[in-house]
Structure formats: structure tokens, C-alpha cells
Design a protein around this motif. Structure first.
Motif, PDB file in Angstrom:
ATOM      1  N   ASP A 194      50.793  22.288  37.752  1.00  0.00           N
ATOM      2  CA  ASP A 194      51.179  23.176  36.670  1.00  0.00           C
ATOM      3  C   ASP A 194      50.963  24.642  37.039  1.00  0.00           C
ATOM      4  N   VAL A 195      50.163  24.901  38.057  1.00  0.00           N
ATOM      5  CA  VAL A 195      49.851  26.274  38.462  1.00  0.00           C
ATOM      6  C   VAL A 195      50.832  26.699  39.550  1.00  0.00           C
ATOM      7  N   ARG A 196      51.488  27.826  39.340  1.00  0.00           N
ATOM      8  CA  ARG A 196      52.425  28.362  40.319  1.00  0.00           C
ATOM      9  C   ARG A 196      51.901  29.720  40.782  1.00  0.00           C
ATOM     10  N   CYS A 197      51.711  29.857  42.087  1.00  0.00           N
ATOM     11  CA  CYS A 197      51.234  31.119  42.644  1.00  0.00           C
ATOM     12  C   CYS A 197      52.156  31.533  43.777  1.00  0.00           C
ATOM     13  N   ALA A 198      52.223  32.828  44.000  1.00  0.00           N
ATOM     14  CA  ALA A 198      52.990  33.350  45.123  1.00  0.00           C
ATOM     15  C   ALA A 198      52.338  34.634  45.603  1.00  0.00           C
ATOM     16  N   LEU A 199      52.479  34.891  46.884  1.00  0.00           N
ATOM     17  CA  LEU A 199      52.076  36.177  47.455  1.00  0.00           C
ATOM     18  C   LEU A 199      53.362  36.989  47.552  1.00  0.00           C
ATOM     19  N   VAL A 200      53.373  38.146  46.914  1.00  0.00           N
ATOM     20  CA  VAL A 200      54.567  38.984  46.879  1.00  0.00           C
ATOM     21  C   VAL A 200      54.293  40.282  47.621  1.00  0.00           C
ATOM     22  N   GLU A 201      55.182  40.620  48.552  1.00  0.00           N
ATOM     23  CA  GLU A 201      55.084  41.878  49.299  1.00  0.00           C
ATOM     24  C   GLU A 201      55.892  42.939  48.569  1.00  0.00           C
ATOM     25  N   PHE A 202      55.283  44.108  48.386  1.00  0.00           N
ATOM     26  CA  PHE A 202      55.954  45.221  47.731  1.00  0.00           C
ATOM     27  C   PHE A 202      56.208  46.322  48.750  1.00  0.00           C
ATOM     28  N   ASP A 203      57.454  46.765  48.817  1.00  0.00           N
ATOM     29  CA  ASP A 203      57.856  47.833  49.725  1.00  0.00           C
ATOM     30  C   ASP A 203      58.331  48.994  48.862  1.00  0.00           C
ATOM     31  N   GLY A 204      57.562  50.082  48.835  1.00  0.00           N
ATOM     32  CA  GLY A 204      57.917  51.230  48.010  1.00  0.00           C
ATOM     33  C   GLY A 204      57.903  50.907  46.522  1.00  0.00           C
TER      34      GLY A 204
ATOM     35  N   ALA B  86      59.681  42.829  47.831  1.00  0.00           N
ATOM     36  CA  ALA B  86      60.513  42.683  49.023  1.00  0.00           C
ATOM     37  C   ALA B  86      60.607  41.227  49.478  1.00  0.00           C
ATOM     38  N   ARG B  87      59.469  40.561  49.595  1.00  0.00           N
ATOM     39  CA  ARG B  87      59.443  39.153  50.027  1.00  0.00           C
ATOM     40  C   ARG B  87      58.402  38.403  49.219  1.00  0.00           C
ATOM     41  N   LYS B  88      58.568  37.073  49.163  1.00  0.00           N
ATOM     42  CA  LYS B  88      57.645  36.245  48.388  1.00  0.00           C
ATOM     43  C   LYS B  88      57.385  34.945  49.133  1.00  0.00           C
ATOM     44  N   TRP B  89      56.116  34.524  49.153  1.00  0.00           N
ATOM     45  CA  TRP B  89      55.710  33.246  49.727  1.00  0.00           C
ATOM     46  C   TRP B  89      55.035  32.432  48.627  1.00  0.00           C
ATOM     47  N   THR B  90      55.508  31.227  48.386  1.00  0.00           N
ATOM     48  CA  THR B  90      54.891  30.345  47.395  1.00  0.00           C
ATOM     49  C   THR B  90      53.580  29.826  47.961  1.00  0.00           C
ATOM     50  N   LEU B  91      52.523  29.866  47.162  1.00  0.00           N
ATOM     51  CA  LEU B  91      51.202  29.390  47.583  1.00  0.00           C
ATOM     52  C   LEU B  91      50.851  28.135  46.795  1.00  0.00           C
ATOM     53  N   GLU B  92      50.588  27.048  47.507  1.00  0.00           N
ATOM     54  CA  GLU B  92      50.128  25.824  46.853  1.00  0.00           C
ATOM     55  C   GLU B  92      48.634  25.944  46.590  1.00  0.00           C
ATOM     56  N   LEU B  93      48.228  25.559  45.409  1.00  0.00           N
ATOM     57  CA  LEU B  93      46.818  25.623  45.026  1.00  0.00           C
ATOM     58  C   LEU B  93      45.988  24.777  45.989  1.00  0.00           C
ATOM     59  N   GLY B  94      44.927  25.386  46.553  1.00  0.00           N
ATOM     60  CA  GLY B  94      44.020  24.661  47.443  1.00  0.00           C
ATOM     61  C   GLY B  94      44.415  24.657  48.908  1.00  0.00           C
ATOM     62  N   ARG B  95      45.585  25.158  49.261  1.00  0.00           N
ATOM     63  CA  ARG B  95      46.011  25.186  50.665  1.00  0.00           C
ATOM     64  C   ARG B  95      45.689  26.550  51.264  1.00  0.00           C
ATOM     65  N   THR B  96      45.225  26.564  52.509  1.00  0.00           N
ATOM     66  CA  THR B  96      44.911  27.807  53.215  1.00  0.00           C
ATOM     67  C   THR B  96      46.121  28.246  54.024  1.00  0.00           C
TER      68      THR B  96
END
Length: 121
Positions: free
Chosen positions: A15-25, A29-39
């Protein structure tokens, strides 16, 4: 309950959705989906990391990041892998080789090396 039904814990994590989002200016700019508990390994583009950032100041093995649950809170877990130019959470450099944990709601942004782009979870 079909063949994909799992334990209640796995269902709860899905149920938890996370992402690392890169901001340019200031713009995403880009987004990576992060699974809970994964390194995830963060590193310089072309180095084979899970999350590759295209900037010369970033080490091939910059850091590792994960989002996990601690009690009822989501937390960011990060470790700088001995990078030359540092890994920063909320503008504070995290200590090399020492695990860093912060409640996700308290993490405003991440930055890697001297890359001018910021990142948010």
C-alpha cells in the motif's frame, strides 16, 4: 485470494508507494520507484548502480538508500559508502560508513556530491 495473495504484512507494505525524484532547476527530471525495505545503490552514471546520477562529483559507489518502516513511521535509511564529495540529507553531510536513519516526513531533500540537482523521496 488468488495465487498472488501473500501475507498481511506484504499486502500492507504494498500500500506504500515511494519514489526518489530528481529535481533539475526546481522541476522534476527523473524518478525511481523505491520498494519498501529494499536497499538501492546510488552512484555515478555508467557505474552500474541502481540509481545512476550523471555528475562528475559523484562516486561510482556514492551511497545506499532505503525506505522502511520503524514502528508506525516510514524512515529513510542511508549510508555513505566512502564517497569523496559526500552525501547530504537536509544540507547536512552524513558520516561515511555510518548508518543514518531519519523519519521520512522530516527529510526535505537529499543531495549527492556537488551535483546541483536535488532529490526528494
Amino acid at each position: 485470494s488468488g495465487p498472488l495473495a501473500g501475507s498481511g504484512e506484504a499486502d500492507e507494505q504494498e500500500d506504500v508507494r515511494c519514489a526518489l525524484v530528481e529535481f533539475d532547476g526546481g522541476s522534476p527530471a527523473r524518478k525511481w520507484t523505491l520498494e519498501l525495505g529494499r536497499t538501492y545503490e546510488v552512484g555515478r552514471a555508467g557505474g552500474g548502480a541502481d540509481i545512476e546520477v550523471d555528475h562528475q562529483s559523484i562516486s561510482r559507489r556514492q551511497c545506499s538508500v532505503a525506505v522502511t518502516r520503524a514502528d508506525s513511521d516510514l524512515v529513510l535509511v542511508a549510508m555513505d559508502r566512502g564517497s569523496t564529495n559526500g552525501t547530504f540529507v537536509n544540507k547536512e553531510r552524513i558520516e561515511r560508513g555510518v548508518g543514518f536513519v531519519k523519519k521520512l516526513r522530516e527529510v526535505r531533500f537529499l543531495s549527492f556530491g556537488e551535483c546541483p540537482n536535488g532529490f526528494r523521496v
